[in-house]
Every structure is written in C-alpha cells, then in structure tokens.
Scaffold this motif. Structure first.
Motif, short mmCIF file in Angstrom:
data_model
loop_
_atom_site.label_atom_id
_atom_site.label_comp_id
_atom_site.label_asym_id
_atom_site.label_seq_id
_atom_site.Cartn_x
_atom_site.Cartn_y
_atom_site.Cartn_z
N LEU A 153 -3.50 9.85 1.82
CA LEU A 153 -3.47 9.68 3.27
C LEU A 153 -3.10 8.22 3.54
O LEU A 153 -3.90 7.32 3.32
CB LEU A 153 -4.84 10.00 3.87
CG LEU A 153 -5.36 11.43 3.66
CD1 LEU A 153 -6.84 11.54 4.00
CD2 LEU A 153 -4.56 12.41 4.52
N ASP A 154 -1.89 8.00 4.02
CA ASP A 154 -1.42 6.63 4.28
C ASP A 154 -1.61 6.35 5.77
O ASP A 154 -0.82 6.81 6.59
CB ASP A 154 0.05 6.50 3.85
CG ASP A 154 0.50 5.05 3.77
OD1 ASP A 154 -0.29 4.14 4.07
OD2 ASP A 154 1.67 4.83 3.37
N GLU A 155 -2.64 5.61 6.09
CA GLU A 155 -2.99 5.31 7.48
C GLU A 155 -3.03 6.56 8.35
O GLU A 155 -2.33 6.65 9.36
CB GLU A 155 -2.02 4.28 8.07
CG GLU A 155 -1.98 3.00 7.26
CD GLU A 155 -1.31 1.85 8.00
OE1 GLU A 155 -1.26 1.89 9.24
OE2 GLU A 155 -0.85 0.92 7.33
N LYS A 199 0.83 -1.21 0.00
CA LYS A 199 0.00 0.00 0.00
C LYS A 199 0.86 1.26 0.00
O LYS A 199 0.68 2.16 -0.81
CB LYS A 199 -0.93 0.01 1.24
CG LYS A 199 -1.82 -1.20 1.34
CD LYS A 199 -2.71 -1.15 2.56
CE LYS A 199 -1.95 -1.21 3.89
NZ LYS A 199 -1.25 -2.49 4.11
N THR A 200 1.82 1.29 0.93
CA THR A 200 2.69 2.47 1.02
C THR A 200 3.50 2.63 -0.26
O THR A 200 3.69 3.75 -0.75
CB THR A 200 3.61 2.35 2.25
OG1 THR A 200 2.79 2.30 3.42
CG2 THR A 200 4.56 3.52 2.35
N THR A 201 3.96 1.51 -0.80
CA THR A 201 4.71 1.57 -2.06
C THR A 201 3.85 2.21 -3.15
O THR A 201 4.33 3.06 -3.90
CB THR A 201 5.15 0.15 -2.47
OG1 THR A 201 5.88 -0.42 -1.38
CG2 THR A 201 6.01 0.18 -3.72
N GLY A 212 2.23 10.81 4.97
CA GLY A 212 2.86 9.49 4.95
C GLY A 212 2.40 8.63 6.12
O GLY A 212 1.72 9.10 7.03
N GLN A 213 2.82 7.36 6.06
CA GLN A 213 2.38 6.43 7.10
C GLN A 213 2.89 6.84 8.48
O GLN A 213 2.23 6.62 9.48
CB GLN A 213 2.88 5.03 6.74
CG GLN A 213 2.47 3.99 7.76
CD GLN A 213 2.64 2.58 7.22
OE1 GLN A 213 3.07 2.38 6.09
NE2 GLN A 213 2.30 1.60 8.02
N PHE A 214 4.07 7.44 8.51
CA PHE A 214 4.61 7.89 9.79
C PHE A 214 4.63 9.41 9.78
O PHE A 214 5.05 10.02 8.80
CB PHE A 214 6.00 7.32 10.00
CG PHE A 214 6.00 5.83 9.97
CD1 PHE A 214 5.44 5.10 11.02
CD2 PHE A 214 6.49 5.15 8.87
CE1 PHE A 214 5.40 3.72 10.97
CE2 PHE A 214 6.46 3.76 8.83
CZ PHE A 214 5.90 3.04 9.88
MG LIG Z 1 2.27 1.06 4.70
#
Ligand SMILES: [Mg+2]
Ligand SMILES: Nc1ncnc2c1ncn2[C@@H]1O[C@H](COP(=O)(O)OP(=O)(O)OP(=O)(O)O)[C@@H](O)[C@H]1O
Lengths: 278, 249
Positions: free
Chosen positions: A158-160, A44-46, A84-86
C-alpha cells in the motif's frame, strides 16, 4: 518468527545519475504491518515497485512469498497486490466493473459476489453502477484500495493508501489493514501520515538518502530518539518527533521544514489527487 | 489458455470503452468521409482514373487513411493507461504478459472495423457499388485487419514511450500521408520518376490494388501476395520492437 513474506537485501537502484537506493534491506513476516517512512523523493515508491516486480533493482535481492522478484516474477505477482501511490482505476468502467475485472484477471469465479462485498465494505454500494470517472477523489481511492484486495493476496503493498481520503475513509482503510494483518497477510505500507504508521505499523523503517537510517518497533524507535538529554520534555515523543529528529538530524532546517510539511500532507495529497487527468 | 482468458478479460474492458466513448469512432470517421466528399464532388471531375465509378477506386485509400488515423488512438489509449497507473496495476498482477499488449492491438482491430464499416456505408450513399463475392469480401476484410494489426503494433511503441499525448499520436501523421503517395487517388503513372518509384513499391499501393481488384469482383493477382507479405512483415517487426520496449520499461 515465521518465514518472512518479504525479504529484501542490499537493494541498490539509480535512475540515471540519481542514486535512489544505496543498499537497503528489511524483512516483513506474515501478519505484520511494515511501514517505510521517508521524505518526498526518498525512494519509498521505488522500493515498492521493485518488490512488486515493476522495477528491476541494479543490485540486491528481494524475495516475496518465497519467490525471487527478478527470477520468478510470475509467482510473485500471484502472491501480491499493489495499491500504487496514485489511484489506478478505469474511469470508463463502473466501480463494480472495475472490481469484477480484477477478479477475472486473478482467475476467480465469484467475481460479482466479491465485488458486491467490497463495494459494501468501502461505502461504494450506492455508486457501484456509476462510471468511476464520476467519483470524487476519495471515492476513487477507496475503489482503488478495494481493487487491490480482490482475491485475498498474501502480501499487500500500500503506497500512501490514505492520501486524499476523508477521516471515515482513512478509518476504513485502517480497519481493513488491521483485519488483513490479523488474517495473516503481510503488509508493506508507506505513508506521509505519521499517526497512521504509529497506529498500524508493527515495525517501521525510515529511509533517507538511500539508506535505512532507523528501523525497529515503534517502542524501539521511541527509545532511540530524540536524544535523552531533553529531560524537561515530559510527554512521550510521538512518532513525528522521532521522524523529524532523524530526517532533520544534520541540522538542515530547510530540509526539516520540508519534511514537516510532508508529514502533514493532507494538502499535498489533495493537490496530487486533483492533478490527476480524468 | 491463460493468455486467452486474460486477453478476453482485458478486451471486455476496452469493448466497453468503445461503446461508451463513441466520439472516438466519430473523430476517426469524420475526416475520411469529408475527404471522400471532396474527392468525389470537387476533384473527381478533374482526375482521370479510367475507372467507371471514381468512388469505387477511391474507397480503399480512404479506408486506409481511416485506419492510420484510428491507430493513433491505440497509442493514446496505452499512453493514458500508463499515465493513470492502470498499466502498472496490470503489470503487477498475475496477468499473462502477451495479453497486456494484445489488448490494445485487438481493440484497434474492432474499433477500426467499425470505422471502416461506417465509411463504407457513407460511400454506399455516394454511389459506392462493390461487386465482390463472399471470398473476395473475406480476403479484403482479412487484408484490412492485418494492416490494422501491423499499424497497431507500431502504435504500441509510441504509446509506451511517449511523454505526452501529442508525442503518442505524432507517429501516425506520416502513416496518414502514405496513401497520398500511392495509387490510392491518382494513377502512379502521372507522378515524376522518384515519387513514382516510391509509390509503386510502398505497401499501401499493394494493399490498395488488392482491395480495388477484390471489390471490383476481380482476382487480385500478385498484389495480394505482396500486400499480405508487407502486412505480416511489418506486424512482425513492430511486434518485436514493441515487446522489446515493453520489457525495458
Ligand atoms: Mg512515493
Ligand atoms: N522512472 C524514474 N526515472 C527517473 N527518476 C525517477 C524515476 N522514478 C523515481 N525517480 C526518482 O527517484 C527518487 C525517488 O522517487 P520515489 O518515487 O521512489 O520517492 P518517494 O519516496 O516515493 O517520494 P514521495 O514521498 O514523493 O512519493 C526521486 O528523486 C525521483 O525523482
């Protein structure tokens, strides 16, 4: 349907020997919320990073806002924002300074006004002039989401975004997503919370082993899964049932079990949040 | 235009970092100041430099050591920006590409200028008496700034590729060591053949000789040409390599 805001075709990406994406495609129209689901490590993040010009695909094409991500990355960047996710905030700057910096980098004049408005909306007004490294994990995440909204981008990744947020923070993000979509933005959302996807997504795709194994509207997915022979189940399948049915479909109970945990990622998310260096 | 604007916006951010974490500057200056004390008050009596005032000839070497230490923080800054995802955030925004890497390099120039000034003040308390005129000061400052730019571009590379903070800083150890194998502390004539050959042909010696002459109020002669050539050449090569690494991220 209007011209797609994001259109991906045949995306392939490997990291060394790991084949992460094996040819995926999807379309997101302005005003739509597209949710990409999948177990940890599904890619997903990729996918988000490829769409946001951070990672080059090995094959396939993506256009965002009508521009090709590999050939016109500058135009794409002007149209998008990425959470990003973080959380990515500057801990030595205050919340307000972080937001004003975003406005400056987007070439906007009214940075301070925009910052004040976003700080209010995300419940950070009281902490606005404190350094972000004194914020709680959830506050950092709110600031992070707020930073992505500076300048009203047309396509929002929006990643998580709600990982680590308290219920109120999640609701605020949800309301914001709904407002942005109503205002015509195209939103690409990944999440581990299936109720979140269920509430927000106008259509979804489930990524597994590098391929999209199911996509459609929530209603369509619910009609497809789980198989109809379970006639004694009276209640409508929730998205979680659908997700687990797809992801665990080969009967690998271990995998299904892992995924279930991921689906209830409250704790996983929290741990991640706490591992972040300050 | 846009590059300048974005660089200025990003520099604003790192100027706040410098102001808010002065410990970086303290860490960078403390070791060189201790060394200066050691050389002047412990070894000084035993080293024959021919200079009337040992600290005058010592100071340029100390300043270069401080800069080499200081640029390790350039790598650290980039490493943490990358690890925290800020780097990815900037890269996904419509920010001029050169601004993203010039920010840490120019930040290094500012923070090292502060460190060198602090060390200059400490040296003045110990009897450092430069006699440079205005032009001399400007050239000396320019050489130091160029040296910083060159090393900072070099630091960008480990900052981008390192997997840990230690990895990001390791590159600076040999740089900190270079002034010892130069004319910085003892005359090169006292060194054995191969060491002497290295010492006399490495960039630090040219820079030290230039700074020493300028601060003594004398013309630096051909040393300044060779110092500038080294700095510009190193900066150009390191810049090219850093941009290549950045593109392949
Ligand atoms: Mg991810
Ligand atoms: N830079 C990289 N180098 C090597 N492997 C990578 C890299 N980035 C991602 N991967 C690998 O690609 C796969 C997909 O990762 P990705 O982060 O896209 O998954 P994800 O679906 O976002 O997972 P999660 O739900 O845990 O966030 C994983 O196996 C991961 O280890």
């Amino acid at each position: 349907m209007s011209k797609p805001a994001i259109k991906a075709e045949g995306l392939v990406k490997s990291f060394g020997a790991t084949q992460v994406l094996r040819g995926i495609g999807f379309e997101v129209a302005p005003g739509e919320v597209f949710s990409l689901l999948g177990p940890n490590g599904a890619g997903k993040t990729t996918t988000v990073n490829i769409c946001a010009t951070l990672v080059r695909p090995d094959a396939g094409r993506v256009s965002v806002g009508g521009f090709d991500v590999t050939r016109q990355p500058g135009r794409v960047r002007a149209a998008i924002s990425l959470t990003g996710q973080f959380a990515a905030v500057d801990g030595l700057l205050t919340g307000r300074e972080n937001l004003v910096l975003m406005a400056k980098l987007r070439g906007l004049k009214r940075g301070r006004e925009l910052a004040a408005d976003l700080l209010d909306r995300f419940g950070l007004a009281a902490a606005a002039d404190r350094r972000a490294d004194t914020y709680s994990g959830g506050m950092v995440r709110r600031l992070d989401v707020a930073m992505s909204l500076v300048g009203d981008p047309a396509v929002i990744f929006l990643d998580e975004p709600t990982t680590g947020l308290d219920p109120e923070g999640r609701l605020e993000v949800w309301r914001t997503v709904e407002q942005l979509a109503a205002g015509g933005a195209a939103i690409f959302l990944t999440t581990q919370y299936l109720d979140e996807a269920e509430r927000l997504a106008s259509h979804l795709a489930i990524l597994r082993e590098g391929r999209i194994v199911a996509d459609g509207t929530l209603t369509e997915l619910k009609q497809m899964f789980p198989p109809a022979q379970k006639e004694y189940v009276e209640k409508q399948p929730s998205l979680e049932d659908v997700f687990l049915a797809i992801v665990g479909e080969t009967g690998q109970t271990g995998q299904a079990g892992q995924t279930r945990k991921a689906g209830q990622a409250g704790e996983t998310g929290k741990n991640r949040e706490e591992r972040r260096p300050t | 235009m846009k590059t300048l604007r974005d660089t200025a916006a990003l520099l604003g951010r790192s100027m706040r970092h410098i102001a808010r974490s002065p410990d970086t500057i303290i860490t960078v200056t403390i070791m060189p100041i201790m060394m200066m004390l050691l050389f002047v008050y412990v070894f000084g009596g035993a080293i024959e430099t021919g200079a009337a005032n040992y600290i005058d000839s010592l100071w340029p070497g100390i300043a270069l050591i401080a800069i080499a230490t200081g640029v390790s923080y350039t790598a650290v800054r980039i490493f943490f920006d990358k690890q925290k995802g800020l780097f990815a955030r900037f890269r996904s925004m419509p920010v001029a590409r050169p601004a993203i890497l010039w920010e840490p390099v120019l930040t290094a120039v500012v923070s090292n200028a502060v460190s060198v000034a602090v060390i200059g003040l400490a040296a003045a308390l110990m009897g450092f008496r430069p006699r440079a005129n205005l032009a001399g000061w400007l050239i000396a400052a320019g050489v130091l700034a160029l040296f910083t730019v060159a090393l900072a571009w070099l630091a960008v590379i480990p900052g981008l590729v390192a997997k840990s903070v230690d990895g990001a800083t390791a590159f600076s150890y040999p740089l900190i060591f270079l002034p010892f194998i130069s004319s910085a502390f003892v005359p090169t004539a006292t060194m054995p053949g191969p060491v002497r050959a290295f010492a006399e042909h490495q960039p630090v010696t040219a820079i030290i000789d230039t700074l020493r002459a300028l601060l003594a109020g004398q013309p630096p002669g051909s040393a300044v040409v060779s110092a500038l050539a080294w700095c510009v050449g190193l900066a150009a090569v390191a810049h090219g390599a850093a941009v290549m690494v950045y593109r392949r991220l």
